[in-house]
Design a protein around this motif. Sequence first.
Motif, PDB file in Angstrom:
ATOM      1  N   SER A   1       0.863  -1.175   0.000  1.00 29.69           N
ATOM      2  CA  SER A   1       0.000   0.000   0.000  1.00 29.69           C
ATOM      3  C   SER A   1       0.904   1.231   0.000  1.00 29.69           C
ATOM      4  CB  SER A   1      -0.882  -0.027   1.249  1.00 29.69           C
ATOM      5  OG  SER A   1      -1.604   1.174   1.405  1.00 29.69           O
ATOM      6  N   PHE A   2       0.491   2.296  -0.683  1.00 28.20           N
ATOM      7  CA  PHE A   2       1.366   3.470  -0.746  1.00 28.20           C
ATOM      8  C   PHE A   2       0.567   4.731  -1.017  1.00 28.20           C
ATOM      9  CE2 PHE A   2       1.247   1.677  -5.060  1.00 28.20           C
ATOM     10  CZ  PHE A   2       0.905   2.792  -5.823  1.00 28.20           C
ATOM     11  N   ASN A   3       1.161   5.858  -0.641  1.00 31.73           N
ATOM     12  CA  ASN A   3       0.617   7.161  -1.030  1.00 31.73           C
ATOM     13  C   ASN A   3       1.754   8.074  -1.460  1.00 31.73           C
ATOM     14  OD1 ASN A   3       1.022   7.427   2.138  1.00 31.73           O
ATOM     15  ND2 ASN A   3       1.094   9.498   1.296  1.00 31.73           N
ATOM     16  N   PHE A   4       1.519   8.809  -2.542  1.00 32.35           N
ATOM     17  CA  PHE A   4       2.397   9.874  -3.022  1.00 32.35           C
ATOM     18  C   PHE A   4       1.561  11.141  -3.114  1.00 32.35           C
ATOM     19  CE2 PHE A   4       4.800   6.255  -4.543  1.00 32.35           C
ATOM     20  CZ  PHE A   4       6.125   6.674  -4.536  1.00 32.35           C
ATOM     21  N   GLY A   5       2.136  12.252  -2.685  1.00 30.89           N
ATOM     22  CA  GLY A   5       1.425  13.516  -2.795  1.00 30.89           C
ATOM     23  C   GLY A   5       1.454  14.073  -4.205  1.00 30.89           C
ATOM     24  N   PRO A   6       0.507  14.940  -4.554  1.00 27.64           N
ATOM     25  CA  PRO A   6       0.442  15.505  -5.903  1.00 27.64           C
ATOM     26  C   PRO A   6       1.708  16.239  -6.329  1.00 27.64           C
ATOM     27  CG  PRO A   6      -1.619  15.888  -4.754  1.00 27.64           C
ATOM     28  CD  PRO A   6      -0.666  15.319  -3.738  1.00 27.64           C
TER      29      PRO A   6
ATOM     30  N   GLY B   1      -7.186  -0.915  -5.676  1.00 30.65           N
ATOM     31  CA  GLY B   1      -5.827  -0.452  -5.919  1.00 30.65           C
ATOM     32  C   GLY B   1      -5.036  -0.229  -4.647  1.00 30.65           C
ATOM     33  N   ASN B   2      -3.710  -0.328  -4.783  1.00 26.48           N
ATOM     34  CA  ASN B   2      -2.819  -0.122  -3.637  1.00 26.48           C
ATOM     35  C   ASN B   2      -2.677   1.344  -3.249  1.00 26.48           C
ATOM     36  OD1 ASN B   2      -2.225  -2.837  -3.389  1.00 26.48           O
ATOM     37  ND2 ASN B   2      -0.314  -2.729  -4.546  1.00 26.48           N
ATOM     38  N   ALA B   3      -2.929   2.260  -4.177  1.00 26.61           N
ATOM     39  CA  ALA B   3      -2.638   3.670  -3.933  1.00 26.61           C
ATOM     40  C   ALA B   3      -3.711   4.332  -3.076  1.00 26.61           C
ATOM     41  CB  ALA B   3      -2.505   4.419  -5.255  1.00 26.61           C
ATOM     42  N   LEU B   4      -3.254   5.157  -2.137  1.00 25.93           N
ATOM     43  CA  LEU B   4      -4.110   6.067  -1.384  1.00 25.93           C
ATOM     44  C   LEU B   4      -3.834   7.481  -1.879  1.00 25.93           C
ATOM     45  CD1 LEU B   4      -3.546   3.622   0.712  1.00 25.93           C
ATOM     46  CD2 LEU B   4      -4.156   5.268   2.473  1.00 25.93           C
ATOM     47  N   ALA B   5      -4.813   8.336  -1.742  1.00 24.55           N
ATOM     48  CA  ALA B   5      -4.566   9.757  -1.963  1.00 24.55           C
ATOM     49  C   ALA B   5      -3.861  10.330  -0.738  1.00 24.55           C
ATOM     50  CB  ALA B   5      -5.878  10.483  -2.217  1.00 24.55           C
ATOM     51  N   GLN B   6      -3.354  11.543  -0.877  1.00 24.72           N
ATOM     52  CA  GLN B   6      -2.711  12.241   0.240  1.00 24.72           C
ATOM     53  C   GLN B   6      -3.147  13.689   0.224  1.00 24.72           C
ATOM     54  OE1 GLN B   6       1.824  12.516   0.741  1.00 24.72           O
ATOM     55  NE2 GLN B   6       1.137  14.634   0.468  1.00 24.72           N
ATOM     56  N   VAL B   7      -3.474  14.228   1.377  1.00 20.45           N
ATOM     57  CA  VAL B   7      -3.817  15.650   1.488  1.00 20.45           C
ATOM     58  C   VAL B   7      -2.800  16.457   0.697  1.00 20.45           C
ATOM     59  CG1 VAL B   7      -3.966  17.578   3.093  1.00 20.45           C
ATOM     60  CG2 VAL B   7      -4.970  15.358   3.698  1.00 20.45           C
ATOM     61  N   CYS B   8      -3.276  17.351  -0.135  1.00 18.74           N
ATOM     62  CA  CYS B   8      -2.488  17.876  -1.250  1.00 18.74           C
ATOM     63  C   CYS B   8      -1.130  18.446  -0.853  1.00 18.74           C
ATOM     64  CB  CYS B   8      -3.301  18.931  -2.001  1.00 18.74           C
ATOM     65  SG  CYS B   8      -2.511  19.494  -3.515  1.00 18.74           S
ATOM     66  N   HIS B   9      -1.100  19.413   0.029  1.00 12.76           N
ATOM     67  CA  HIS B   9       0.164  20.073   0.353  1.00 12.76           C
ATOM     68  C   HIS B   9       0.735  19.641   1.700  1.00 12.76           C
ATOM     69  CE1 HIS B   9      -1.199  22.885  -2.859  1.00 12.76           C
ATOM     70  NE2 HIS B   9       0.074  22.819  -3.149  1.00 12.76           N
ATOM     71  N   HIS B  10       0.255  18.516   2.200  1.00 12.60           N
ATOM     72  CA  HIS B  10       0.816  17.919   3.425  1.00 12.60           C
ATOM     73  C   HIS B  10       0.772  18.900   4.593  1.00 12.60           C
ATOM     74  CE1 HIS B  10       3.480  15.172   5.746  1.00 12.60           C
ATOM     75  NE2 HIS B  10       3.017  14.272   4.891  1.00 12.60           N
ATOM     76  N   LEU B  11      -0.322  19.652   4.688  1.00 13.18           N
ATOM     77  CA  LEU B  11      -0.476  20.514   5.852  1.00 13.18           C
ATOM     78  C   LEU B  11      -1.119  19.732   6.993  1.00 13.18           C
ATOM     79  CD1 LEU B  11      -3.719  21.172   5.629  1.00 13.18           C
ATOM     80  CD2 LEU B  11      -2.957  22.999   4.134  1.00 13.18           C
TER      81      LEU B  11
END
Length: 747
Positions: free
Chosen positions: A70-75, A106-116
Motif C-alpha cells: 500500500s502506498f501514497n504519493f502527494g500531488p 488499488g494499492n494507492a491512497l490519496a494524500q492531502v495535497c500540500h501535506h499541511l
Amino acid sequence: MSSLCIHGHFYQPPRENPWLGSLPPEGSAAPFLNWNQRIGRECYSPLAWASILDAQGKVMTLCNCYEHISFNFGPTLLSWMQSNIPKTYHKILRADAASRERLGFGNALAQVCHHLIMPLASDEDKKLETAWAIKDFEHRFKRHPEGMWLPETAVDTASLEVLAEHGIAYTILAPRQAAAVSPRDADDWHPVTEAQLDCTQPYRVDLPSGRNISVFFYNGPISQAIAFEELLRNGENFWQRLRGASSQGLLSIATDGESYGHHFTFGEMALAYVLGQAEKSHDIQLTNYAAYLAAHPPLNRVRIHENSSWSCAHGIERWRSDCGCNTGGHSSWNQKWRTPLRHALDNLRTGIRQHFERSAPRYFQNPGNAVQDFEPVALCSADADEFAYHHLRTQLSETERTEAWSLLSMQLWSLSSLASCSWFFDDIDRIEPLNAMSYATRALELAECTGADANVLKEAFLHELEPAIPNSGRAATGRQLYDRFITPRRISPMRSLCLSLYRLHVQNCLPSPGNRTELHWPLLTAAITCTEHSGSQAKGRAELTLLFGERHQLNWQWDAPGTPDFGRCSLCSETGEILESCTLQELSWGQKQALALEGIEISAAQHWAQETTQARKLLPLLQPMTEGQTQENLRYLWAQIWAALGWEYCRQEQIPQEIGKIVAGLGPGEDEKQRFSHQVERGMLGLLELSPTDADGALWLLLRARELFPEIDCWRLRNRVWDLGVQKPELRELALALGFAPDALGN
C-alpha cells in the motif's frame, strides 16, 4: 490465513521556485542537485526495480514493490516524478492498476495535497486540500481513492468529517491515537492504550454528521523497528519478524517510504525479499487496506484522541510550539520560532483566502468550483483551456483573465506555505521554512496584482515573524532572516530580465541585432529581442510571460561581464534612461547555482565533443612501456583524458585489446570514472531504445567498458533489460552480463 499490508508514505515537500517553477540546487542534497533527485535515485526508483538475489548473489528477479504494498504519493511529488523520472512514475501507476486486477482494489491512497497539518487548518482549507488531492488522484490513477493519508497522521474529528464528506472510506492512524473502543452495535466504551489496542482489525468512527469512516491502526513495534531499529538490514530477519507477529486478522505496517533505500541502503531489497516470501507463503496473504475492508467491515467502533499524530508525543504541538520534539543533535537549541512562524503563515493564509472570496465572483461562474478544479491544471496534469471554458466568466478582458489565473495561483502558493515540514525540524533557517516563506511571498505578490492591499498583509506577516529567532545565528530576528534569505529569492520583472540575460550570456547565445530568442522555465517564458549591439554593450526588448500570471514588456541594456560588478543588466525607459539595474552579485545563491549548472553542462558537452575527437586521433598512439622502463612518463597526461580515451576504445572494434590494457592501467581519478560510466550507460541505453531486440551493440559496449572499469554502474541498463523482457533469447547474453541468474532467464 492471516493478511499482511505494508504501507509506505512517500512525501517530499514543495521545493520549486514559485516564480520559475524549477527546483533550485539544494546544497544539503549533495552529491545530487536537489532532494527530490537524491531520494528518487536512492528510494523511489529502486523500489520499482528491487533486486531479489539467489544464493550466489545473482539477480533472480526484479520486483516492482509498488505492486504489492500500500502506498501514497502527494500531488507535488508525483508531478515532479512525471517530468523528471517518468519511467518510475509510470511503474507506480501500473502498479496500482495491477493491484486492482489482482485484488479488486488499488494499492494507492490519496494524500492531502500540500501535506499541511489538517487539525490546524481552517474548515475551508481542509475541504480544499482534500478536494485537490482527490482531483489529482483521479486524473493520475483514473479512479476515486478509497483511502487518504493524513499528513503526520494528524487527526481530529473535523478532518475525518471532511474525508467522509468527500467519499473517503478509510485512513491510517498510529495505535496511540485510539482513545476508546466499543462494539459496533453497543454503547459500551472502554478506554485503550497503545498496548491494549487490537490493531488486526479496522474500526469505525461515527461522526457528528451521521457519516462514518473506517480507521486502520498500524502495528507500532514492527513499524518502529523498520523506521528506527535497522530491521531492514536483513531481509530474512524482517520476514521472520513479520511471521512471528502474524495472526488471524490483518498485520498492518506503516512507515515513511524513504526507509526503503534512503534511510537504509538496500532497504528496498529487504522489502522485495519479504514480498517474495509472502507470495510463496501458505500462512500469510498480501493485501491492501481497501480490499481487506471490503471483506472485513468493522466490527467495533473507536474514538480517537483529538489533535494527535504519529510523530509528536504532545499531539500536534510540533507544528506550532516548542514542545520538545526535535530531530536531535542540537542540545542547546530551542524551537520557540515555531509559534511565530505558525501565526505569521496562518494569518497570512486567512488574509489571502478572504481576498479571494471578495474578488473571485467577478471572474468565475462559481468560485468554489473553480478553485477546487484548479490544482490539476496548476500541476499541468489537466488542460487549462478546458478549465477556462468551464469556469471563467465570458467576455473577460485579457487583463481580467490574467487576474483570474493570478487569484487561483495565489491560493495554491498560500497553501504550499503551510506544508508540515516547515515546523518539523530544528531550525527556521532550514530549506523547508525558507521555502514556506518564499511561497508566502509569491502569494502576497499575486494578491497585490489582483487588488489587495498587500502592504498591510506583508507588514503584518513580517511583524509576526519578527520573534522567530534562528538558532544558527545567521540572523538576529525572523524579519532579518526574511530580508537576508527570502528577499533575494524574489523574481521581480527586473530579476527575471537579469536571469534571462545572464542565462543567455552563459549559453553564449545573446541574439544578434534584429533577432529574437526564447528562454523557458516551467512558469516563465522570456522572449528576448536585441535591437543594437556594440562592443560589450547590447540593448533590446523583452517580453516576460508567467504561466497563470502577468505579462511584462521591458526595454533592457546589457553590459557584459568584465567589469568589477561582473556585468550589469538594466531596465530602461522608452527613451533609454536607466530605471533600475541588477548585477550577478545581487542574485540569490540558488539562482547563481542554477546559472552555473547550465554553464557547466554546456561547457562539459562542448569539452566532451572536443575531447573525444582528439582521443580518436590519439588512441592509436598509446604504446606499452619500453624494456627497462618502470614508469610511464606521459601517464598523468593521458589520465586527464581517460574517459574520452575509454569511450573511443569501447566504440572502435578495430582498436586492439592491448591498447585497452594500457588505458585501464592509466589510473584515472573518480571523476573520470564517473564521466566514463555515465557515457557508456547512456550509449547502451540509446542502442536498446533504437533496437530493443538487438542487444549485441549494448553487450559489446558493456564488455569493452568492463575491461577498463570492472565496477561500472549499469543499474539503469539492468532495469531496462528487465522491462524489455529478460527472458527474450536475444537479450539473454546481455542479461547474464548484467548479473541475472541463468534460472531467471528461463530456457
